[in-house]
Design an enzyme around this catalytic site. Structure first.
Site, PDB file in Angstrom:
ATOM      1  N   CYS B  51       1.378  -4.840  49.235  1.00  0.00           N
ATOM      2  CA  CYS B  51       1.765  -3.795  50.179  1.00  0.00           C
ATOM      3  C   CYS B  51       0.784  -2.625  50.144  1.00  0.00           C
ATOM      4  CB  CYS B  51       3.187  -3.322  49.910  1.00  0.00           C
ATOM      5  SG  CYS B  51       3.437  -2.801  48.229  1.00  0.00           S
ATOM      6  N   HIS B  99     -14.499  -3.816  39.994  1.00  0.00           N
ATOM      7  CA  HIS B  99     -13.390  -3.414  40.862  1.00  0.00           C
ATOM      8  C   HIS B  99     -12.168  -4.307  40.606  1.00  0.00           C
ATOM      9  CE1 HIS B  99     -11.284  -1.873  44.364  1.00  0.00           C
ATOM     10  NE2 HIS B  99     -11.016  -3.131  44.684  1.00  0.00           N
ATOM     11  N   SER B 109      -4.099   1.427  41.199  1.00  0.00           N
ATOM     12  CA  SER B 109      -2.779   1.347  41.825  1.00  0.00           C
ATOM     13  C   SER B 109      -2.267   2.722  42.216  1.00  0.00           C
ATOM     14  CB  SER B 109      -1.776   0.714  40.858  1.00  0.00           C
ATOM     15  OG  SER B 109      -2.128  -0.614  40.603  1.00  0.00           O
ATOM     16  N   GLU B 114       0.650   0.543  36.657  1.00  0.00           N
ATOM     17  CA  GLU B 114       1.820  -0.324  36.914  1.00  0.00           C
ATOM     18  C   GLU B 114       1.482  -1.784  36.575  1.00  0.00           C
ATOM     19  OE1 GLU B 114       2.276  -2.400  39.870  1.00  0.00           O
ATOM     20  OE2 GLU B 114       0.626  -1.807  41.190  1.00  0.00           O
ATOM     21  N   GLN B 120       0.437  -9.916  40.766  1.00  0.00           N
ATOM     22  CA  GLN B 120      -0.002 -10.179  42.144  1.00  0.00           C
ATOM     23  C   GLN B 120      -1.427 -10.739  42.168  1.00  0.00           C
ATOM     24  OE1 GLN B 120       0.857  -6.177  43.437  1.00  0.00           O
ATOM     25  NE2 GLN B 120       2.681  -6.824  44.572  1.00  0.00           N
TER      26      GLN B 120
END
Lengths: 282, 361
Positions: B51, B99, B109, B114, B120
């Site tokens: 997201c 990166h 993040s 997190e 993910q």
């Protein structure tokens, strides 16, 4: 090569491993990280093995469980506490408990090694060939080792309680076990200590009842007082009348009382045993 | 032999607001992968879509492959290439690897440090790997990224503590009760923050939840959503001793839990601690309860302060994390450069076009 090592050299080796565990944990905490449970456990295990050998060599020389002077009692107490940690630590999975166990092991081992006077008189055959008296003494000192580990768990409980009440949860407070886990382990250790000390006193009382003059009043009073205090604390905790912080402080006081009672135990030796003792050159 | 080209092209929350990110979210990942598979000169690729970001990691025969990926994606999303050009970042070689390390470690993040992002990234890699679009280079780069992320999370404070009020509350409960599967949680009030906290407890294993609200229907609605039981609001004092954790978030103007009621409850359970989390304003719990033995009372300010301390601790370790990751990216890049040579691809490890001749970068 190792066969030539003296008991004290083995015990210095044990102390070195306990100190290594202490240093590993301290370095991790100073870096802001969690002490490595596996590394500390291995250091303690190695120290325990060397201490086992050292006490074995000493026991062979003294003709029984090595509890003949203050040095030997401190070494045996440290060994007992570490024995319990090695069993409890695996189930409890607390690296912080391991860290503090290495602190306790290092403290008792190194301090007793560093004071030559504590080992100046080396008594042999102090149990007069009576295995029941030997068992009585070994169980009693083992229970003191249990109280040592209980004191550590209680100290951790007080730190965790302080962190929660004062709302300081960061830093190394975050590595402490939960308050419920610490409370459970306190109760189990106290119960174990009381059971062992009860057995020790039961064996001792059989011998004592045959000839009450064999045990000094100071030793008798100190030992029974420690047992009564431990049993009372256990009953009060189980019945919910001694809880949380007060219970933890009581456990700490109990270990302090147990250590102090060793003075009375050490100074009221059976006269025959003292006569059989060997005075070592300083 | 020529050298291939490792690159990443992406857009994240740092460059694009949520309205833009919505437009950039692929409707069909399969279709997008099919588009990318058809890009000429693209030897390996993986797509990371969350997201907060969309990123394309690729190994191209030359720098042109990255342009083609960008064009294919814009066409798929019907997104203006010029607008995409303005908001996207594009890195290559060692910087692209670094990166990925930083993304997997949570350094990039929105909520610093997190943990979810690592999962993910792993999912993105697994999808690419199972789809046959990764090869010797991306396999190594992603594996090293997972190792690096694990290392910094273990050895620095980047993921230490919780940074949301709800998660801090759950952490507090674990500091007292250890595992939460045996803890009984009562939620007093049906506000948003109370519900979010209850969800956090549920997600961390609390098995026994109950909701009590002044409006019974609303309490039943919230309880239903949480899979929790319902307690009559008027029973809160008499049933208080049944619970280990009480989360208060009512909008009542006065005290909802008096110290006398809490004291009475503790007499019924003296050995079991009670955690009171007061998220209400004005406060629901009488402050005097904090002095009771075995009672731990935290209000909204306490939780916010702990969350802020944790956030500060994470931020203080960012530089150390970056240094560790940079060192690891350097080491990876030294070892990967050999794999980027044409000879490596000719060895048959390339999953897609096989041994293609590549121009010098």
């Amino acid at each position: 090569m190792f066969a030539d090592l003296s008991d004290r050299q083995w015990l210095w080796g044990a102390g070195a491993f306990y100190v290594a565990g202490l240093l590993l944990g301290t370095a991790a905490l100073l870096r802001g990280g969690r002490p490595s449970g596996v590394l500390i456990y291995c250091a303690i295990l190695a120290g325990y093995a060397l201490q086992f050998i050292g006490l074995g060599v000493r026991g062979h020389a003294t003709g029984g469980c090595p509890l003949g002077n203050r040095f030997e009692i401190f070494q045996f107490t440290a060994w007992s506490a570490v024995t319990l940690y090695l069993v409890v630590g695996v189930a409890f999975r607390s690296s912080v408990l391991g860290y503090f166990s290495s602190c306790l092991g290092a403290l008792l081992t190194i301090v007793s090694l560093s004071i030559p006077g504590w080992d100046a008189i080396r008594r042999t055959h102090i149990f007069g060939g009576n295995p029941w008296i030997e068992l009585h003494a070994a169980l009693a000192i083992f229970s003191y080792g249990v109280f040592g580990l209980l004191a550590l768990a209680s100290g951790l409980f007080l730190l965790r309680h302080f962190s929660l009440k004062s709302k300081r949860l960061g830093g190394w407070f975050s590595f402490l076990p939960s308050i419920i886990d610490l409370d459970h382990i306190e109760v189990r250790l106290l119960g174990t200590g009381v059971a062992l000390l009860t057995l020790a006193l039961a064996f001792g009382s059989v011998y004592w009842s045959r000839d009450t003059a064999t045990v000094g009043h100071a030793k008798l009073a100190a030992t029974v007082a420690v047992w009564a205090a431990a049993a009372a604390a256990f009953v009060l905790r189980v019945t919910g009348r001694l809880l949380a912080r007060r219970f933890a402080w009581t456990c700490l006081a109990l270990f302090a009382a147990a250590l102090l009672s060793l003075e009375a135990v050490d100074t009221s030796r059976h006269p025959e045993a003292v006569q059989a003792s060997v005075r070592l050159a300083p | 032999m020529s050298e291939a080209h490792l690159f990443v092209i992406g857009v994240s929350h740092n460059q694009a607001p949520v309205e833009i990110r919505e437009r950039l979210a692929p409707a069909s990942h399969e279709a997008l992968r099919a588009d990318l598979a058809a890009v000429a000169g693209l030897r390996e690729f993986a797509v990371l879509s969350t997201c907060n970001r969309i990123e394309f990691y690729g190994v191209g025969a030359d720098g042109g492959a990255a342009d083609s990926v960008q064009a294919a994606y814009c066409a798929r999303q019907n997104f203006g290439p010029a607008e995409f050009e303005r908001i996207r970042y594009r890195l290559s070689g060692r910087d692209a690897a670094l990166h990925l390390f930083e993304v997997a470690s949570g350094l990039d993040s929105q909520m610093l440090g997190e943990n979810e992002i690592l999962g993910q990234v792993k999912e993105a890699y697994a999808a690419a790997h199972s789809g046959g679009s990764t090869g010797a280079v991306l396999n190594r780069v992603f594996q090293k990224a997972f190792q690096a992320a694990k290392h910094v999370r273990t050895h620095t404070a980047i993921s230490s503590g919780q940074v949301s009020v709800a998660s801090v509350a759950v952490d507090l409960a674990t500091s007292i009760f250890g595992r939460l599967d045996g803890a009984r949680v009562l939620v007093l009030g049906t506000g948003e923050i109370g519900e979010a906290t209850a969800r956090a407890f549920r997600s961390r294993g609390a098995g026994d939840l109950a909701v009590a609200g002044r409006r019974r229907e609303r309490a039943e609605e919230v309880a239903s959503g949480l899979g929790a039981g319902v307690l009559h609001f008027d029973e809160r004092d008499s049933r208080l001793s049944d619970y280990d954790v009480v989360v208060c978030s009512t909008s009542a103007p006065g005290t909802v839990l008096a110290a006398s009621a809490i004291s009475a409850a503790m007499r019924a359970r003296p050995a079991r601690p009670l955690l009171l989390i007061d998220l209400a304003l004005p406060r629901d719990v009488d402050g005097a309860a904090a002095r009771l033995q075995n009672v731990f009372l935290y209000n909204l300010d306490d939780l916010a302060r702990i969350a802020e301390q944790n956030r500060s601790a994470r931020e203080a370790d960012v530089a150390r994390c970056r240094a560790i990751l940079s060192e690891r990216a350097d080491a990876l890049w030294r070892s990967v450069q050999g794999r980027l040579s044409g000879a490596e691809f000719a060895g048959g490890e390339t999953p897609r076009q096989g041994a293609g001749q590549a121009a010098a970068p």
